[in-house]
Scaffold this motif. Structure first.
Motif, short mmCIF file in Angstrom:
data_model
loop_
_atom_site.label_atom_id
_atom_site.label_comp_id
_atom_site.label_asym_id
_atom_site.label_seq_id
_atom_site.Cartn_x
_atom_site.Cartn_y
_atom_site.Cartn_z
N ILE A 182 -3.45 -7.11 -8.04
CA ILE A 182 -2.07 -7.46 -8.40
C ILE A 182 -1.26 -6.19 -8.66
CG2 ILE A 182 -0.59 -8.67 -10.05
CD1 ILE A 182 -2.91 -10.58 -10.54
N GLU A 183 -1.86 -5.21 -9.29
CA GLU A 183 -1.15 -3.95 -9.53
C GLU A 183 -0.82 -3.26 -8.21
OE1 GLU A 183 -3.88 -2.01 -12.14
OE2 GLU A 183 -2.91 -2.77 -13.96
N GLN A 184 -1.75 -3.30 -7.26
CA GLN A 184 -1.48 -2.69 -5.95
C GLN A 184 -0.39 -3.47 -5.21
OE1 GLN A 184 -5.12 -2.01 -3.69
NE2 GLN A 184 -6.18 -1.38 -5.54
N LEU A 185 -0.42 -4.79 -5.35
CA LEU A 185 0.64 -5.60 -4.74
C LEU A 185 1.98 -5.30 -5.38
CD1 LEU A 185 1.46 -7.87 -2.80
CD2 LEU A 185 0.85 -9.51 -4.59
N ARG A 186 2.00 -5.17 -6.69
CA ARG A 186 3.23 -4.79 -7.40
C ARG A 186 3.79 -3.49 -6.88
NH1 ARG A 186 1.85 -2.56 -13.02
NH2 ARG A 186 1.11 -0.96 -11.57
N LEU B 162 -7.22 -12.45 -6.41
CA LEU B 162 -6.32 -11.51 -7.08
C LEU B 162 -6.87 -11.10 -8.45
CD1 LEU B 162 -3.03 -13.41 -6.20
CD2 LEU B 162 -3.86 -11.31 -5.13
N ASP B 163 -7.56 -9.97 -8.48
CA ASP B 163 -7.92 -9.41 -9.78
C ASP B 163 -6.78 -8.50 -10.24
OD1 ASP B 163 -8.20 -7.26 -8.06
OD2 ASP B 163 -10.19 -6.66 -8.80
N ARG B 164 -6.94 -7.92 -11.41
CA ARG B 164 -5.85 -7.12 -11.96
C ARG B 164 -5.49 -5.95 -11.04
NH1 ARG B 164 -4.96 -5.06 -18.18
NH2 ARG B 164 -3.14 -3.73 -17.76
N ASN C 67 -7.10 -2.57 -1.96
CA ASN C 67 -7.13 -4.02 -1.73
C ASN C 67 -5.86 -4.54 -1.09
OD1 ASN C 67 -9.64 -4.04 -2.98
ND2 ASN C 67 -8.80 -4.52 -4.98
N VAL C 68 -4.81 -3.71 -1.06
CA VAL C 68 -3.54 -4.10 -0.46
C VAL C 68 -3.08 -2.96 0.45
CG1 VAL C 68 -1.13 -4.75 -0.85
CG2 VAL C 68 -2.90 -5.53 -2.44
N ARG C 69 -2.81 -3.29 1.71
CA ARG C 69 -2.32 -2.29 2.65
C ARG C 69 -0.95 -2.72 3.17
NH1 ARG C 69 -7.51 -2.32 5.35
NH2 ARG C 69 -6.45 -3.01 7.26
N THR C 70 -0.09 -1.75 3.40
CA THR C 70 1.26 -2.02 3.89
C THR C 70 1.54 -1.17 5.12
OG1 THR C 70 2.02 -2.48 1.64
CG2 THR C 70 3.71 -2.08 3.29
N GLU C 71 2.11 -1.80 6.13
CA GLU C 71 2.52 -1.08 7.34
C GLU C 71 3.88 -1.60 7.76
OE1 GLU C 71 1.30 -0.91 12.07
OE2 GLU C 71 -0.22 -1.44 10.58
N VAL C 72 4.79 -0.69 8.10
CA VAL C 72 6.13 -1.07 8.54
C VAL C 72 6.27 -0.69 10.01
CG1 VAL C 72 8.61 -0.77 8.20
CG2 VAL C 72 7.06 -0.71 6.23
N THR C 73 6.64 -1.65 10.84
CA THR C 73 6.78 -1.41 12.27
C THR C 73 8.13 -0.75 12.56
OG1 THR C 73 7.87 -3.49 12.86
CG2 THR C 73 5.47 -3.52 12.65
N GLU C 74 8.29 -0.30 13.79
CA GLU C 74 9.54 0.34 14.19
C GLU C 74 10.71 -0.64 14.19
OE1 GLU C 74 9.50 1.69 18.22
OE2 GLU C 74 8.16 0.07 18.88
#
Length: 261
Positions: free
Chosen positions: A31-35, A26-28, A2-9
């Motif tokens: 929120i845990e994935q965001l944490r 935001l279910d539990r 439910n949460v994806r993260t990408e960092v650019t150059e």
């Protein structure tokens, strides 16, 4: 996920809420994935700016009412503390954070945006704190943060009245940093990120440290939110909300079937 993260150059971390079937509520698990995503970013030396956004043109519809419909006192306390700790960790990142608001930022969604340093919104996005209408209080630090960004008067009005405002009005109230037409949103975000990247990183980190010492806090918020979630009147209001939503979905499905035939 439910949460994806990408960092650019260039060191821009994009944190994307992608629970689109629930309007990024935001279910539990979310929120845990965001944490976990925030914790991972905190360890990276290459991250200079964090941008938080919702997938498919919706920032976040708030806390998942399903989690809050009838929790035990222990479950409510855990959910309140989990969200507050996660949003505190986001606010405490040593790099600047930007929330990009489209569609809506309601309840816990607005609290998430307020945990970011800057908020850039579309002019027609809908923002507010409707919790009292469901028998709850904001539980993730949003009340104190709203006082910090918009003042006690604006906080008192939005919290007690439950009024929902559009992005343009939110900008006038200082709830968001700026509001833009939909077709100008990405350019505004890019301009803001560019300015943040142009600043000296160490000076930015020190500035955030100074600002952290000045922010308001409320130790009562999570505890009172957990308490109100257990009240029978609160449970009844949330159950009525869920039933109304189910009825609306059923009516739309029936109408679509009738049109198709």
């Amino acid at each position: 996920m439910n949460v994806r993260t990408e960092v650019t150059e260039h060191g821009v971390a994009h944190v994307l809420l992608c629970r689109t079937r629930k309007r990024n509520a935001l279910d539990r698990a979310t929120i845990e994935q965001l944490r976990d995503a925030v914790a991972g970013l905190a360890t990276r030396s290459d991250v200079r700016v964090v941008v938080v956004r919702g997938q498919d043109g919706v920032f976040c519809a708030g806390a998942d009412i399903g989690d809050w419909a009838a929790p035990s006192p222990q479950e409510a306390a855990v959910l309140s503390q989990l969200g507050q700790d996660t949003f505190d960790a986001l606010a405490d990142l040593p790099v600047p954070t930007v929330a990009v608001i489209e569609g809506c930022a309601l309840g816990g969604g607005l609290e998430l945006a307020l945990a970011c340093d800057l908020r850039i919104s579309t002019s027609d996005a809908v923002l507010g704190l409707p919790e009292l209408g469901l028998g709850n209080l904001p539980s993730w630090g949003g009340t104190a943060r709203l006082v910090d960004v918009a003042g006690l008067g604006v906080t008192r009005h939005l919290l007690l009245s439950g009024e929902l405002v559009d992005g343009a009005r939110a900008a006038a109230l200082l709830v968001v940093t700026s509001a833009h037409p939909q077709d100008g949103l990405d350019a505004a975000v890019e301009a803001t990120v560019s300015r943040l990247l142009a600043a000296e990183p160490h000076a930015l980190a020190l500035s955030k440290r100074v600002l952290r010492e000045l922010r308001s806090e409320s130790s009562l918020e999570a505890a009172l939110a957990a308490y109100t979630a257990g009240l029978e009147s609160s449970r009844a209001r949330k159950q009525a909300f869920l039933e109304s939503r189910r009825t609306s979905r059923a009516a739309r499905a029936a109408a679509s079937t009738a049109e198709a035939s």
